[in-house]
Write an enzyme that holds these catalytic residues in place. Structure first.
Site, PDB file in Angstrom:
ATOM      1  N   TYR A 261       0.818  -1.215   0.000  1.00 58.52           N
ATOM      2  CA  TYR A 261       0.000   0.000   0.000  1.00 58.52           C
ATOM      3  C   TYR A 261       0.859   1.274   0.000  1.00 58.52           C
ATOM      4  O   TYR A 261       0.340   2.371  -0.086  1.00 58.52           O
ATOM      5  CB  TYR A 261      -0.937   0.016   1.218  1.00 58.52           C
ATOM      6  CG  TYR A 261      -0.178  -0.054   2.522  1.00 58.52           C
ATOM      7  CD1 TYR A 261       0.238   1.105   3.173  1.00 58.52           C
ATOM      8  CD2 TYR A 261       0.152  -1.285   3.085  1.00 58.52           C
ATOM      9  CE1 TYR A 261       0.963   1.042   4.348  1.00 58.52           C
ATOM     10  CE2 TYR A 261       0.866  -1.357   4.263  1.00 58.52           C
ATOM     11  CZ  TYR A 261       1.269  -0.184   4.888  1.00 58.52           C
ATOM     12  OH  TYR A 261       1.997  -0.252   6.052  1.00 58.52           O
TER      13      TYR A 261
ATOM     14  N   GLU B 198      11.547  -3.779   5.360  1.00 61.19           N
ATOM     15  CA  GLU B 198      10.554  -3.196   6.260  1.00 61.19           C
ATOM     16  C   GLU B 198      10.995  -3.202   7.721  1.00 61.19           C
ATOM     17  O   GLU B 198      10.182  -3.061   8.623  1.00 61.19           O
ATOM     18  CB  GLU B 198       9.218  -3.942   6.107  1.00 61.19           C
ATOM     19  CG  GLU B 198       8.708  -4.017   4.674  1.00 61.19           C
ATOM     20  CD  GLU B 198       8.377  -2.659   4.065  1.00 61.19           C
ATOM     21  OE1 GLU B 198       8.142  -1.685   4.808  1.00 61.19           O
ATOM     22  OE2 GLU B 198       8.369  -2.551   2.819  1.00 61.19           O
TER      23      GLU B 198
END
Length: 184
Positions: free
Chosen positions: A14, A91
């Site tokens: 996203y 991440e």
């Protein structure tokens, strides 16, 4: 032997994964997840900023009735461990893995697939939380890191969402303020 669709690994992106997945995948499709909204509340000291001068990148907040558009990527079984290891590194600045239901359009009908996504929670060391839009824009404009300027992150995300036909008022408002300041 064909892949069992029920055992497929799907990754939902996203943020930067929408336009720059940089991992091996066999399929990429627009998708949405429900019950979340995207916000520029996560600090980035490893990609779009540096320690002491973090950039701002998106994370997701739970929101009843919310919907967040992005992309899902189907990963080949042979690449599963390598892809997950790479995403865990990418991440590592405060994001955790979560399982979500992603809804994609396949030939005009909506289909649900289980997916993994990475989201930053308020307890991580880089979490910045809410701020007035002007402050978010000021921080984005002044931040740069190993992955490039923070402004480029916002502009790329907004362009990728538009290309998918997705609407995200928060992202588009930050983009609009950045562009308005650039014309002054």
């Amino acid at each position: 032997m064909p892949e069992d669709p029920a055992r497929a690994l799907w990754i939902f992106g996203y943020g930067s994964l929408v336009w720059r997945p940089d991992f091996d995948h066999v399929e990429s499709l627009p998708a949405v997840i429900r019950g979340f909204r995207r916000v520029f509340w996560q600090g980035s000291t490893d990609h779009r900023g540096v320690p002491g001068a973090p950039g701002r990148v998106v994370t997701l907040l739970p929101e009843p009735g919310g919907e967040c558009a992005g992309r899902v990527y189907r990963v080949a079984p042979r690449a599963r461990e390598q892809v997950l290891a790479g995403l865990d590194r990418r991440e590592q600045g405060g994001y955790e893995r979560f399982e979500v239901a992603a809804w994609l359009t396949d030939g005009g009908r909506r289909r649900r697939v289980p997916a993994l996504m990475y989201a930053a929670t308020p307890g991580n060391r880089n979490y910045l939380g809410p701020a007035p839009l002007e402050e978010i824009v000021r921080q984005v404009r002044g931040s740069c890191g190993p992955s490039g300027h923070n402004v480029d992150y916002v502009l790329e995300l907004a362009a990728a969402l538009r290309a998918m036909g997705a609407c995200d008022p928060h992202v588009f408002e930050v983009e609009s303020l950045l562009q308005a300041e650039g014309r002054q």
